[in-house]
Design a protein around this motif. Structure first.
Motif, short mmCIF file in Angstrom:
data_model
loop_
_atom_site.label_atom_id
_atom_site.label_comp_id
_atom_site.label_asym_id
_atom_site.label_seq_id
_atom_site.Cartn_x
_atom_site.Cartn_y
_atom_site.Cartn_z
N PRO A 34 16.52 -62.79 26.90
CA PRO A 34 15.71 -62.67 25.68
C PRO A 34 14.64 -61.59 25.83
O PRO A 34 14.01 -61.48 26.89
CB PRO A 34 15.06 -64.05 25.53
CG PRO A 34 15.82 -64.97 26.42
CD PRO A 34 16.37 -64.11 27.53
N VAL A 35 14.45 -60.81 24.78
CA VAL A 35 13.38 -59.81 24.72
C VAL A 35 12.46 -60.24 23.60
O VAL A 35 12.90 -60.46 22.48
CB VAL A 35 13.95 -58.40 24.46
CG1 VAL A 35 12.82 -57.39 24.32
CG2 VAL A 35 14.92 -58.00 25.57
N GLY A 36 11.18 -60.37 23.89
CA GLY A 36 10.24 -60.92 22.91
C GLY A 36 10.00 -62.38 23.24
O GLY A 36 10.03 -62.76 24.40
N PRO A 37 9.78 -63.19 22.26
CA PRO A 37 9.96 -62.94 20.83
C PRO A 37 8.77 -62.21 20.20
O PRO A 37 7.64 -62.36 20.64
CB PRO A 37 10.07 -64.34 20.24
CG PRO A 37 9.29 -65.21 21.16
CD PRO A 37 9.45 -64.58 22.54
N GLY A 44 7.82 -56.51 16.13
CA GLY A 44 9.27 -56.29 16.09
C GLY A 44 9.62 -54.82 16.05
O GLY A 44 10.53 -54.36 16.74
N LEU A 45 8.88 -54.05 15.24
CA LEU A 45 9.11 -52.60 15.15
C LEU A 45 8.84 -51.93 16.49
O LEU A 45 9.62 -51.07 16.92
CB LEU A 45 8.21 -51.98 14.08
CG LEU A 45 8.78 -51.94 12.68
CD1 LEU A 45 7.70 -51.47 11.69
CD2 LEU A 45 10.00 -51.05 12.60
N ALA A 46 7.75 -52.30 17.14
CA ALA A 46 7.42 -51.70 18.44
C ALA A 46 8.55 -51.96 19.45
O ALA A 46 8.99 -51.04 20.15
CB ALA A 46 6.09 -52.24 18.95
N LEU A 47 9.02 -53.18 19.52
CA LEU A 47 10.10 -53.50 20.45
C LEU A 47 11.41 -52.85 20.03
O LEU A 47 12.17 -52.35 20.88
CB LEU A 47 10.27 -55.01 20.57
CG LEU A 47 9.16 -55.73 21.34
CD1 LEU A 47 9.28 -57.24 21.17
CD2 LEU A 47 9.19 -55.35 22.80
#
Length: 125
Positions: A34-37, A44-47
């Motif tokens: 998992p990346v994030g959340p 979300g945009l940055a990731l």
């Protein structure tokens, strides 16, 4: 048995912490990373723009009252496949996003797995 999702890095954008934790657990059970959340569109945009080695993403359509589509556009521009998550199913998406793999809340582990495999383009082994 080889798992087609093993080791895949999957971005999570979900503003409900319990749902985000459930998704993390589901992904870990499938041996994904998992990346994030991310819990906001900005996170979300940055990731979506900067995270290295993303293989896929799970995107809540409504994040804190904002639509997820800028994040979807950023992922699309990078060639990262994604799955929408919504309480309304695919029918709740704008026309230009219909046909995109979508899971309807509440979802099951199998629904997440099947949608990710469809988005990534791998077959179940």
């Amino acid at each position: 048995m080889t798992q087609p999702l093993t080791g895949r890095r999957v971005l999570i954008v979900e503003d409900e912490s319990l749902v985000a934790m459930l998704i993390e657990t589901i992904l870990e059970d499938m041996e994904c990373v998992p990346v994030g959340p991310a819990s906001t569109i900005d996170e979300g945009l940055a990731l979506a723009r900067d995270a290295e080695g993303l293989d896929a993403a799970l995107l809540d359509v409504n994040v804190a009252g904002q639509q997820i589509f800028p994040v979807a556009e950023a992922l699309k521009a990078r060639g990262v496949p994604f799955v929408f998550s919504t309480g309304y199913g695919e029918g709740g998406l704008p026309d230009e996003w219909r046909g995109q793999p979508t899971v309807q809340k509440p979802f099951t582990e199998a629904a997440i797995r099947d949608a990710l495999m469809k988005a990534i383009g791998v077959a179940q082994v």
